[in-house]
Design a protein around this motif. Sequence first.
Motif, mmCIF file in Angstrom:
data_model
loop_
_atom_site.group_PDB
_atom_site.id
_atom_site.type_symbol
_atom_site.label_atom_id
_atom_site.label_comp_id
_atom_site.label_asym_id
_atom_site.label_seq_id
_atom_site.Cartn_x
_atom_site.Cartn_y
_atom_site.Cartn_z
ATOM 1 N N SER A 294 0.805 -1.223 0.000
ATOM 2 C CA SER A 294 0.000 0.000 0.000
ATOM 3 C C SER A 294 0.836 1.270 0.000
ATOM 4 C CB SER A 294 -0.956 0.007 1.210
ATOM 5 O OG SER A 294 -1.889 -1.041 1.124
ATOM 6 N N GLY A 295 2.147 1.146 -0.114
ATOM 7 C CA GLY A 295 3.004 2.316 -0.207
ATOM 8 C C GLY A 295 3.578 2.738 1.138
ATOM 9 N N ASP A 296 4.478 3.714 1.075
ATOM 10 C CA ASP A 296 5.144 4.210 2.281
ATOM 11 C C ASP A 296 4.224 5.133 3.067
ATOM 12 O OD1 ASP A 296 7.442 2.861 1.520
ATOM 13 O OD2 ASP A 296 8.207 4.580 0.374
ATOM 14 N N LEU A 297 4.455 5.166 4.383
ATOM 15 C CA LEU A 297 3.710 6.078 5.251
ATOM 16 C C LEU A 297 4.209 7.498 5.052
ATOM 17 C CD1 LEU A 297 3.685 4.078 8.624
ATOM 18 C CD2 LEU A 297 1.915 4.123 6.879
ATOM 19 N N MET A 298 3.271 8.430 4.877
ATOM 20 C CA MET A 298 3.631 9.832 4.797
ATOM 21 C C MET A 298 3.696 10.472 6.181
ATOM 22 S SD MET A 298 4.122 10.131 1.636
ATOM 23 C CE MET A 298 4.330 11.908 1.518
ATOM 24 N N SER A 299 2.987 9.864 7.140
ATOM 25 C CA SER A 299 3.019 10.324 8.526
ATOM 26 C C SER A 299 2.626 9.151 9.412
ATOM 27 C CB SER A 299 2.059 11.498 8.741
ATOM 28 O OG SER A 299 0.716 11.060 8.684
ATOM 29 N N PRO A 300 2.993 9.185 10.703
ATOM 30 C CA PRO A 300 2.631 8.081 11.603
ATOM 31 C C PRO A 300 1.131 7.839 11.680
ATOM 32 C CG PRO A 300 4.317 9.473 12.610
ATOM 33 C CD PRO A 300 3.869 10.184 11.367
ATOM 34 N N SER A 301 0.336 8.889 11.485
ATOM 35 C CA SER A 301 -1.115 8.731 11.582
ATOM 36 C C SER A 301 -1.688 7.910 10.425
ATOM 37 C CB SER A 301 -1.797 10.098 11.618
ATOM 38 O OG SER A 301 -1.556 10.805 10.411
ATOM 39 N N ASP A 302 -0.886 7.668 9.396
ATOM 40 C CA ASP A 302 -1.353 6.880 8.252
ATOM 41 C C ASP A 302 -1.285 5.375 8.505
ATOM 42 O OD1 ASP A 302 -1.796 9.206 6.874
ATOM 43 O OD2 ASP A 302 0.061 9.106 5.709
ATOM 44 N N ALA A 303 -0.706 4.981 9.622
ATOM 45 C CA ALA A 303 -0.509 3.552 9.894
ATOM 46 C C ALA A 303 -1.830 2.862 10.229
ATOM 47 C CB ALA A 303 0.478 3.376 11.039
ATOM 48 N N ALA A 304 -2.018 1.654 9.704
ATOM 49 C CA ALA A 304 -3.218 0.864 9.963
ATOM 50 C C ALA A 304 -3.232 0.372 11.404
ATOM 51 C CB ALA A 304 -3.280 -0.316 9.006
ATOM 52 N N GLY A 305 -4.385 0.452 12.036
ATOM 53 C CA GLY A 305 -4.525 0.004 13.419
ATOM 54 C C GLY A 305 -4.675 -1.489 13.544
ATOM 55 N N LYS A 306 -4.637 -1.959 14.778
ATOM 56 C CA LYS A 306 -4.717 -3.397 15.011
ATOM 57 C C LYS A 306 -6.091 -3.956 14.642
ATOM 58 C CE LYS A 306 -4.494 -6.986 18.556
ATOM 59 N NZ LYS A 306 -4.257 -7.319 19.980
ATOM 60 N N TRP A 307 -7.148 -3.226 14.975
ATOM 61 C CA TRP A 307 -8.499 -3.760 14.818
ATOM 62 C C TRP A 307 -9.177 -3.273 13.536
ATOM 63 C CZ3 TRP A 307 -9.447 -7.688 17.798
ATOM 64 C CH2 TRP A 307 -8.789 -7.788 19.015
ATOM 65 N N GLY A 308 -8.370 -2.965 12.538
ATOM 66 C CA GLY A 308 -8.917 -2.434 11.308
ATOM 67 C C GLY A 308 -8.704 -0.932 11.257
ATOM 68 N N ASP A 309 -9.251 -0.305 10.220
ATOM 69 C CA ASP A 309 -9.032 1.125 10.043
ATOM 70 C C ASP A 309 -10.236 1.713 9.332
ATOM 71 O OD1 ASP A 309 -7.824 3.703 8.804
ATOM 72 O OD2 ASP A 309 -6.245 2.948 10.141
ATOM 73 N N TYR A 310 -10.590 2.957 9.722
ATOM 74 C CA TYR A 310 -11.762 3.593 9.126
ATOM 75 C C TYR A 310 -11.538 4.016 7.680
ATOM 76 C CZ TYR A 310 -14.272 3.901 13.569
ATOM 77 O OH TYR A 310 -14.942 3.601 14.723
ATOM 78 N N ARG A 311 -10.322 4.044 7.239
ATOM 79 C CA ARG A 311 -10.065 4.452 5.868
ATOM 80 C C ARG A 311 -10.310 3.277 4.917
ATOM 81 N NH1 ARG A 311 -4.792 7.426 8.189
ATOM 82 N NH2 ARG A 311 -5.057 5.638 9.590
ATOM 83 N N HIS A 312 -9.709 3.270 3.766
ATOM 84 C CA HIS A 312 -10.063 2.266 2.762
ATOM 85 C C HIS A 312 -9.399 0.932 3.076
ATOM 86 C CE1 HIS A 312 -10.775 6.134 0.684
ATOM 87 N NE2 HIS A 312 -11.832 5.494 0.223
ATOM 88 N N CYS A 313 -9.879 0.295 4.130
ATOM 89 C CA CYS A 313 -9.296 -0.974 4.585
ATOM 90 C C CYS A 313 -10.409 -1.944 4.930
ATOM 91 C CB CYS A 313 -8.401 -0.755 5.805
ATOM 92 S SG CYS A 313 -7.053 0.415 5.529
ATOM 93 N N ASP A 314 -10.168 -3.219 4.629
ATOM 94 C CA ASP A 314 -11.129 -4.261 4.964
ATOM 95 C C ASP A 314 -10.789 -4.889 6.309
ATOM 96 O OD1 ASP A 314 -13.002 -4.092 2.923
ATOM 97 O OD2 ASP A 314 -11.759 -5.229 1.532
#
Length: 585
Positions: A294-314
């Motif tokens: 999914s590419g490099d992180l532009m900032s730490p806040s872009d990292a996917a969380g443990k229990w999923g993520d509200y952004r475009h993630c399944d």
Amino acid sequence: MEWTRLSLSVLVVTINLYNGLSMSVNINEANNRNQNLLNQNVLSKTSSIQKVINQNENVHFASNQNSNDGNLKNKTLQEALMALQSMGHNSEEESWQCTTCKQVAGMMSTYIYFGGSMNGTIERTLRNICNMIVDYDPDTFCTGLISEKENQLELEWIYRNRYVYAEESCSQLLGNRGCRDFRGGEWMVEIPPVKNNNNSLSSQKVQSPDPNNNVENEYLNKTETEYSNKHTELSNTAEDKNIIEELKDGKNSLEVVSKQVLKVLHLTDPHYDPRYKVGSNAACHAPLCCNDDSGDLMSPSDAAGKWGDYRHCDSPKWLLENMYQHILENHPDVDYILNTGDLVPHHIWRVSQEDNLDIINESTEMMLNYFPNIPIYSTVGNHESFPVNSFPAPETDAWATFNVQWLYDSLAEQWSRLMHQDVPSTAKYAGYYSVLARPGLRIISINTNYCYRFNWWLLYKSEDPGDVLKWLTKELESAEAAEEKVHIIGHVPPLISDCFQQWAHQFSRIVSRFSNTIRGQFYGHSHFDEFRLHYDTDATDIPVGVEYITPNNGPFNHLNPAYRIFYVDGEHDNSSRVALLYDTC
């Protein structure tokens, strides 16, 4: 919103800047920008795309010896396009998206119909446009989606065996976003007449509670906070609790427990992603993120969380397992489960038949692990197929080459395991079936992917593909004769715009006719918590049915994972079998 998977879809989706899809400009972001800047961007994109089209307009058609129209032979793409546009011109005002779509769709449709191939000029044109617009690793994404052999072969077959007007393609893809809604051809399902005056709810001016149904009336007269207590009083008697414990221990697994109120769990759209990786980029520009690539992180806040993520993630596996455990702890007395599809994740540019089958099988194992003795009634989602959304009608000549028998065979096997009985043979024919779930209550699972407008096989046959509605009418007629009540389950709700208009209208005619037999409909797909009302097709002020639409089990996108618990009128005299209450959890 939904991504489509064919090459034409890629083109229009990528240029549709405010279409709500996961590309370089999101609708919410666009609304916050200066409108003049947005218009300049749109004009720039359109101009660039037109240049790509113009570079390919002088490609000549291959000679087609079977063509009856000699005037169109050997003309350039632009000449043929102009000639054919005059046959089906839409005089209504169009958006720039629709205009651009029709230019390219007309070129592609005509080129292929008269002997051209996707593998060459068309593929290069679409890839150039896709690469020009997509921010996320365009070589990987555009190559994966446009150059996929199965995509090309299906599209070529459709466009070569039936001339598809540009307006048809673009109205199917864009819907009411600048093109007219996709309707399909004009056709009707034969529906038997009403046999008595009380057969359908439309014959009654107002649907009133049955005065003899004490259970239903008690629910209707109680406040929301009292519903849960009432359910406990009715269904969790000492005897029921003992049976529930036996069920959890693996005893009486096939015994039907008589209850005045049934507790029904509805699961839908888990979109399980086995590639989900904690800490990966959740803010990429692909339709699905949170993966290794999914590419490099532009900032730490872009990292996917443990229990999923509200952004475009399944959904990661542990999120779904945690949800199932929560259901067990809080609702151990569920009587049966509805599972309405879309088990597969959204990375449509790299799916495969093998991956989809693996995910379907693993999803089945997860559900059986947590609910081993509870019947689970399932339906097929649009993401289960490969290519995504591809559901050719089995009665057509396309089936011999492009069938999805591999999917229907696998689903039939898994569905039999989940419901603890053999699934009827119709599941292997076209992905639908009918079973008696409780005494007097029939569940009919319909394959609504045959109404899904992103199923491009509708361009080849739109008249009741798979004979779904014809079969449904016969099942309802038999249920009516047996004095059974019916719950219908499916993936795409027929009353939302993703289901094309003519199919949805014919389905509404069926609901109007059998409204006293159909006592509930349960769907997913939209990812939202909602319901839709059916009104009688002959008396549009009379409501005759409800489509309950349960939100998705995962976070895609910007949504809380959720499930629903329905309280359904159960086994007693004068039972209505309607949903008395539901909770979204």
